[in-house]
Design an enzyme around this catalytic site. Sequence first.
Site, PDB file in Angstrom:
ATOM      1  N   HIS A  65       0.876  -1.174   0.000  1.00 47.52           N
ATOM      2  CA  HIS A  65       0.000   0.000   0.000  1.00 47.52           C
ATOM      3  C   HIS A  65       0.908   1.217   0.000  1.00 47.52           C
ATOM      4  O   HIS A  65       1.345   1.660   1.047  1.00 47.52           O
ATOM      5  CB  HIS A  65      -0.890   0.031   1.249  1.00 47.52           C
ATOM      6  CG  HIS A  65      -1.920  -1.050   1.267  1.00 47.52           C
ATOM      7  ND1 HIS A  65      -3.256  -0.809   1.117  1.00 47.52           N
ATOM      8  CD2 HIS A  65      -1.803  -2.377   1.397  1.00 47.52           C
ATOM      9  CE1 HIS A  65      -3.920  -1.952   1.158  1.00 47.52           C
ATOM     10  NE2 HIS A  65      -3.067  -2.918   1.326  1.00 47.52           N
ATOM     11  N   ARG A  90      -4.902   2.600   0.746  1.00 48.37           N
ATOM     12  CA  ARG A  90      -5.920   3.210   1.609  1.00 48.37           C
ATOM     13  C   ARG A  90      -5.484   3.089   3.060  1.00 48.37           C
ATOM     14  O   ARG A  90      -4.552   2.362   3.392  1.00 48.37           O
ATOM     15  CB  ARG A  90      -7.264   2.524   1.413  1.00 48.37           C
ATOM     16  CG  ARG A  90      -7.234   1.005   1.649  1.00 48.37           C
ATOM     17  CD  ARG A  90      -8.595   0.411   1.994  1.00 48.37           C
ATOM     18  NE  ARG A  90      -9.709   0.684   1.120  1.00 48.37           N
ATOM     19  CZ  ARG A  90     -10.046  -0.023   0.049  1.00 48.37           C
ATOM     20  NH1 ARG A  90      -9.321  -1.054  -0.316  1.00 48.37           N
ATOM     21  NH2 ARG A  90     -11.109   0.304  -0.672  1.00 48.37           N
ATOM     22  N   HIS A  92      -6.598   1.702   6.565  1.00 49.61           N
ATOM     23  CA  HIS A  92      -7.527   0.683   7.038  1.00 49.61           C
ATOM     24  C   HIS A  92      -8.016   0.988   8.459  1.00 49.61           C
ATOM     25  O   HIS A  92      -7.306   1.582   9.265  1.00 49.61           O
ATOM     26  CB  HIS A  92      -6.862  -0.696   7.030  1.00 49.61           C
ATOM     27  CG  HIS A  92      -6.690  -1.254   5.654  1.00 49.61           C
ATOM     28  ND1 HIS A  92      -5.599  -0.954   4.868  1.00 49.61           N
ATOM     29  CD2 HIS A  92      -7.473  -2.082   4.922  1.00 49.61           C
ATOM     30  CE1 HIS A  92      -5.726  -1.587   3.710  1.00 49.61           C
ATOM     31  NE2 HIS A  92      -6.844  -2.276   3.705  1.00 49.61           N
ATOM     32  N   GLU A 191      -9.918 -14.227   9.337  1.00 49.23           N
ATOM     33  CA  GLU A 191     -10.981 -14.908  10.072  1.00 49.23           C
ATOM     34  C   GLU A 191     -10.544 -16.304  10.496  1.00 49.23           C
ATOM     35  O   GLU A 191      -9.715 -16.935   9.850  1.00 49.23           O
ATOM     36  CB  GLU A 191     -12.238 -15.078   9.204  1.00 49.23           C
ATOM     37  CG  GLU A 191     -12.842 -13.800   8.738  1.00 49.23           C
ATOM     38  CD  GLU A 191     -11.999 -13.098   7.695  1.00 49.23           C
ATOM     39  OE1 GLU A 191     -11.393 -13.775   6.848  1.00 49.23           O
ATOM     40  OE2 GLU A 191     -11.926 -11.868   7.759  1.00 49.23           O
ATOM     41  N   SER A 210     -11.986  -3.846   4.568  1.00 49.38           N
ATOM     42  CA  SER A 210     -12.093  -2.457   4.093  1.00 49.38           C
ATOM     43  C   SER A 210     -13.464  -2.221   3.464  1.00 49.38           C
ATOM     44  O   SER A 210     -14.398  -2.997   3.656  1.00 49.38           O
ATOM     45  CB  SER A 210     -10.994  -2.170   3.063  1.00 49.38           C
ATOM     46  OG  SER A 210     -11.225  -2.893   1.870  1.00 49.38           O
ATOM     47  N   ASN A 233      -7.520 -14.880  -2.306  1.00 52.86           N
ATOM     48  CA  ASN A 233      -7.323 -16.152  -1.603  1.00 52.86           C
ATOM     49  C   ASN A 233      -8.679 -16.748  -1.289  1.00 52.86           C
ATOM     50  O   ASN A 233      -9.675 -16.025  -1.199  1.00 52.86           O
ATOM     51  CB  ASN A 233      -6.535 -15.934  -0.299  1.00 52.86           C
ATOM     52  CG  ASN A 233      -7.209 -14.922   0.619  1.00 52.86           C
ATOM     53  OD1 ASN A 233      -7.024 -13.721   0.463  1.00 52.86           O
ATOM     54  ND2 ASN A 233      -7.998 -15.404   1.555  1.00 52.86           N
TER      55      ASN A 233
HETATM   56  I1  8IG Z   1      -6.338  -9.797   0.430  1.00 51.48           I
HETATM   57  O1  8IG Z   1      -9.315 -13.829   3.597  1.00 51.48           O
HETATM   58  C1  8IG Z   1      -7.464 -10.445   1.892  1.00 51.48           C
HETATM   59  N1  8IG Z   1      -7.968  -9.595   2.753  1.00 51.48           N
HETATM   60  N2  8IG Z   1     -10.744 -10.470   6.343  1.00 51.48           N
HETATM   61  N3  8IG Z   1     -10.023 -12.172   4.958  1.00 51.48           N
HETATM   62  C2  8IG Z   1     -10.029 -10.868   5.303  1.00 51.48           C
HETATM   63  N4  8IG Z   1      -9.386  -9.934   4.633  1.00 51.48           N
HETATM   64  C3  8IG Z   1      -8.683 -10.333   3.579  1.00 51.48           C
HETATM   65  C4  8IG Z   1      -8.610 -11.660   3.173  1.00 51.48           C
HETATM   66  C5  8IG Z   1      -9.319 -12.638   3.903  1.00 51.48           C
HETATM   67  N5  8IG Z   1      -7.828 -11.706   2.090  1.00 51.48           N
END
Ligand code: 8IG
Length: 270
Positions: A65, A90, A92, A191, A210, A233
Amino acid sequence: MSADPYAAAQAAAARLRELTGAERHDVALVMGSGWLPAADALGETVAEFPATDLPGFPAPAVAGHSGKIRSVRISGGDSDGKLALIFLGRNHYYEGHGVATVVHGVRTAAAAGCETIVLTNGCGGLREGWVPGQPVLISDHINLTADSPIVGANFVDLTDLYSPRLRALCKEVDPSLDEAVYVQFRGPHYETPAEVNMARVIGGELVGMSTTLEAIAAREAGAEVLGISLVTNLAAGITGEPLNHAEVLEAGKASAERMGALLAKVLERI
Ligand code: 8IG
């Protein structure tokens, strides 16, 4: 950030006019994780400077970033000659500078004249069949931060927050685009698999850190909002592999060309 975030945005927009020589900007884009390479496809750079050159922006903390702001002239289509304000990175919510800082870019863009705000992000994806590097339109959101950028009794309506018109336009450009509900967790940890399952149960298929607070601030400011996630992902627990930030940046690089072409075509017609 000064006590009045709207005055702070006006001050930042005034400095933006000085730095760019442009009286107004027309559309703003916030480039999230994995989206930075796509910014180069959007037009001719008129000016670029660190976000910290404008009042109210703190130094960025996350690798990938870069915290720069770019003014770009769009060429072609209905938008020929219009100016885009691009935020390369940005602030966060999890950085802890407060929600007013999180939405300062959006409010600055609105104060600079932007009537359309494009919010992009990198996120985890839940839907079976999605692969890393895949863009997904945000159809709606669930804000799990328990916070709002709005202070006081201003009951802003969020129906159709993510513009149906702009989503339709994106699908004209790329009919293969899926749409899904984005769930913003506070982060910065990813998570647990149980939380990913909760996101699914409550109707979400994109999980990230975000976008929702910025979208609310953009709507409050009267702007039309487009949200696009890059699934970088598969969300935790879906593959059994741990998540890592390098994977996120890699997925962005690999899909930069597709994202850049998509955004450029959408911008021409916005
Ligand atoms: I890039 O799997 C990214 N940002 N919360 N979970 C959350 N934020 C993310 C993820 C994800 N991958």
